[in-house]
Design a protein around this motif. Structure first.
Motif, PDB file in Angstrom:
ATOM      1  N   LYS A   1       0.800  -1.215   0.000  1.00  9.26           N
ATOM      2  CA  LYS A   1       0.000   0.000   0.000  1.00  9.26           C
ATOM      3  C   LYS A   1       0.838   1.273   0.000  1.00  9.26           C
ATOM      4  N   ASP A   2       2.115   1.131  -0.206  1.00  9.87           N
ATOM      5  CA  ASP A   2       3.009   2.277  -0.276  1.00  9.87           C
ATOM      6  C   ASP A   2       2.845   2.955  -1.636  1.00  9.87           C
ATOM      7  N   LYS A   3       2.389   4.211  -1.628  1.00  7.55           N
ATOM      8  CA  LYS A   3       2.100   4.931  -2.876  1.00  7.55           C
ATOM      9  C   LYS A   3       3.282   4.952  -3.835  1.00  7.55           C
ATOM     10  N   GLU A   4       4.464   5.199  -3.300  1.00 11.38           N
ATOM     11  CA  GLU A   4       5.642   5.301  -4.150  1.00 11.38           C
ATOM     12  C   GLU A   4       5.970   3.960  -4.814  1.00 11.38           C
ATOM     13  N   SER A   5       5.855   2.873  -4.066  1.00 14.31           N
ATOM     14  CA  SER A   5       6.102   1.539  -4.627  1.00 14.31           C
ATOM     15  C   SER A   5       5.072   1.202  -5.697  1.00 14.31           C
ATOM     16  N   VAL A   6       3.823   1.591  -5.459  1.00 15.70           N
ATOM     17  CA  VAL A   6       2.763   1.356  -6.440  1.00 15.70           C
ATOM     18  C   VAL A   6       3.067   2.126  -7.719  1.00 15.70           C
ATOM     19  N   ARG A   7       3.425   3.401  -7.596  1.00 14.52           N
ATOM     20  CA  ARG A   7       3.755   4.222  -8.771  1.00 14.52           C
ATOM     21  C   ARG A   7       4.954   3.655  -9.534  1.00 14.52           C
ATOM     22  N   ASP A   8       5.982   3.249  -8.794  1.00  8.53           N
ATOM     23  CA  ASP A   8       7.173   2.679  -9.431  1.00  8.53           C
ATOM     24  C   ASP A   8       6.829   1.414 -10.204  1.00  8.53           C
ATOM     25  N   LEU A   9       6.039   0.535  -9.586  1.00  9.10           N
ATOM     26  CA  LEU A   9       5.654  -0.704 -10.254  1.00  9.10           C
ATOM     27  C   LEU A   9       4.775  -0.407 -11.464  1.00  9.10           C
ATOM     28  N   TYR A  10       3.877   0.553 -11.343  1.00  7.23           N
ATOM     29  CA  TYR A  10       3.020   0.939 -12.472  1.00  7.23           C
ATOM     30  C   TYR A  10       3.879   1.393 -13.654  1.00  7.23           C
ATOM     31  N   GLN A  11       4.859   2.240 -13.372  1.00  6.81           N
ATOM     32  CA  GLN A  11       5.743   2.729 -14.440  1.00  6.81           C
ATOM     33  C   GLN A  11       6.531   1.589 -15.081  1.00  6.81           C
ATOM     34  N   GLU A  12       6.978   0.653 -14.260  1.00  8.10           N
ATOM     35  CA  GLU A  12       7.726  -0.476 -14.789  1.00  8.10           C
ATOM     36  C   GLU A  12       6.833  -1.360 -15.674  1.00  8.10           C
ATOM     37  N   ILE A  13       5.591  -1.551 -15.258  1.00 10.93           N
ATOM     38  CA  ILE A  13       4.648  -2.342 -16.052  1.00 10.93           C
ATOM     39  C   ILE A  13       4.383  -1.651 -17.388  1.00 10.93           C
ATOM     40  N   VAL A  14       4.100  -0.350 -17.354  1.00 12.11           N
ATOM     41  CA  VAL A  14       3.822   0.387 -18.595  1.00 12.11           C
ATOM     42  C   VAL A  14       5.042   0.351 -19.515  1.00 12.11           C
ATOM     43  N   LEU A  15       6.225   0.475 -18.954  1.00 16.65           N
ATOM     44  CA  LEU A  15       7.448   0.391 -19.755  1.00 16.65           C
ATOM     45  C   LEU A  15       7.553  -0.983 -20.432  1.00 16.65           C
ATOM     46  N   ASN A  16       7.289  -2.046 -19.685  1.00 17.80           N
ATOM     47  CA  ASN A  16       7.352  -3.391 -20.256  1.00 17.80           C
ATOM     48  C   ASN A  16       6.255  -3.608 -21.299  1.00 17.80           C
ATOM     49  N   LEU A  17       5.084  -3.020 -21.068  1.00 19.72           N
ATOM     50  CA  LEU A  17       4.025  -3.098 -22.076  1.00 19.72           C
ATOM     51  C   LEU A  17       4.471  -2.406 -23.360  1.00 19.72           C
ATOM     52  N   TRP A  18       5.091  -1.239 -23.219  1.00 22.24           N
ATOM     53  CA  TRP A  18       5.548  -0.489 -24.389  1.00 22.24           C
ATOM     54  C   TRP A  18       6.632  -1.270 -25.147  1.00 22.24           C
ATOM     55  N   LYS A  19       7.561  -1.874 -24.394  1.00 21.77           N
ATOM     56  CA  LYS A  19       8.639  -2.641 -25.028  1.00 21.77           C
ATOM     57  C   LYS A  19       8.088  -3.788 -25.873  1.00 21.77           C
ATOM     58  N   GLY A  20       7.004  -4.396 -25.407  1.00 20.90           N
ATOM     59  CA  GLY A  20       6.449  -5.532 -26.122  1.00 20.90           C
ATOM     60  C   GLY A  20       5.343  -5.185 -27.095  1.00 20.90           C
ATOM     61  N   TYR A  21       4.915  -3.924 -27.104  1.00 27.50           N
ATOM     62  CA  TYR A  21       3.733  -3.530 -27.880  1.00 27.50           C
ATOM     63  C   TYR A  21       3.911  -3.702 -29.383  1.00 27.50           C
ATOM     64  N   LYS A  22       5.050  -3.334 -29.892  1.00 30.15           N
ATOM     65  CA  LYS A  22       5.251  -3.409 -31.348  1.00 30.15           C
ATOM     66  C   LYS A  22       5.246  -4.846 -31.867  1.00 30.15           C
ATOM     67  N   ASN A  23       5.603  -5.797 -31.008  1.00 29.97           N
ATOM     68  CA  ASN A  23       5.620  -7.207 -31.401  1.00 29.97           C
ATOM     69  C   ASN A  23       4.342  -7.936 -30.997  1.00 29.97           C
ATOM     70  N   TYR A  24       3.452  -7.241 -30.305  1.00 32.73           N
ATOM     71  CA  TYR A  24       2.221  -7.849 -29.816  1.00 32.73           C
ATOM     72  C   TYR A  24       1.232  -8.026 -30.952  1.00 32.73           C
ATOM     73  N   TYR A  25       0.681  -9.216 -31.064  1.00 31.21           N
ATOM     74  CA  TYR A  25      -0.336  -9.515 -32.076  1.00 31.21           C
ATOM     75  C   TYR A  25      -1.689  -9.144 -31.490  1.00 31.21           C
ATOM     76  N   HIS A  26      -2.322  -8.127 -32.016  1.00 34.80           N
ATOM     77  CA  HIS A  26      -3.595  -7.617 -31.494  1.00 34.80           C
ATOM     78  C   HIS A  26      -4.733  -8.534 -31.937  1.00 34.80           C
ATOM     79  N   ASP A  27      -5.195  -9.326 -30.987  1.00 31.22           N
ATOM     80  CA  ASP A  27      -6.202 -10.338 -31.308  1.00 31.22           C
ATOM     81  C   ASP A  27      -7.503 -10.134 -30.525  1.00 31.22           C
TER      82      ASP A  27
END
Length: 163
Positions: free
Chosen positions: A30-56
C-alpha cells in the motif's frame, strides 16, 4: 506529434489503467511510491512488447500477463512492507468498502506471487480458461488452485482475525 502506434498504445493503457493499478496494489502493498514505481515499470514493459504484440482482441490477457509477470519479477527483486491501503484512492468509494478492500489486500498480500496472480484474476471475474491462459496452467488446475487459495486465505484470516 504522436504516431498511430503511440496513440493506440496510450488508449489501451488508459482503458486498462485501473486493472494495472490493482495488480500494483496487490503486489506492491500500500506504499504509494512503490505502487507508482511498479506501475511505471509495467507500462514500460508493455511499451517494449507492444510493437511485437499480435492484437487479437484479447488485449486484457496480454496486459494481465505482462503486468503480473512484471509484478512477480519486481517482488523477487524487492521486499515490500505491508501497510494500509491508501484511503484516498478513487478505486473504492465508501469507508466500508475501503475497510473491506484493505482487509482483503492485507490477506492477499500474504500469498506467494503465483497465488496472488490467480486470486487477483479470480476477483476480476475472469473465467478459469482466461486465468489458465494468462498464468499458463490448465483450466482444471486453475479450479484446484483457487479452492486451495480460498482455504489458505481462510486459515490465514482465522489465525490473525482480519475479518
Amino acid at each position: 506529434m504522436k504516431s498511430t502506434c503511440e496513440n493506440s498504445f496510450l488508449q489501451m493503457v488508459r482503458q486498462y489503467e485501473s486493472a494495472i493499478y490493482k495488480v500494483c496494489w496487490m503486489f506492491a502493498g500500500k506504499d504509494k511510491e512503490s505502487v507508482r514505481d511498479l506501475y511505471q515499470e509495467i507500462v514500460l514493459n508493455l511499451w517494449k512488447g507492444y510493437k511485437n504484440y499480435y492484437h487479437d482482441n484479447k488485449d486484457y490477457c496480454w496486459i494481465y500477463k505482462i503486468s503480473l509477470n512484471t509484478a512477480i519479477s519486481n517482488t523477487r527483486k524487492k521486499t515490500f512492507k505491508a501497510e494500509s491501503l491508501d484511503k484516498e484512492s478513487d478505486i473504492v468509494a465508501t469507508t466500508e468498502e475501503a475497510n473491506t478492500m484493505e482487509k482483503l489486500y492485507e490477506l492477499v498480500h500474504r500469498l506467494d506471487p503465483l497465488e496472488k496472480s490467480i486470486i487477483y484474476l479470480y476477483l476480476e471475474q475472469r473465467s478459469y480458461r482466461e486465468i489458465g491462459t494468462i498464468i499458463g496452467i490448465s483450466e482444471t488446475n486453475v479450479g484446484t488452485k483457487i479452492q486451495r487459495i480460498k482455504e489458505k486465505l481462510k486459515r490465514i484470516n482465522d489465525s490473525i482475525k482480519i475479518f
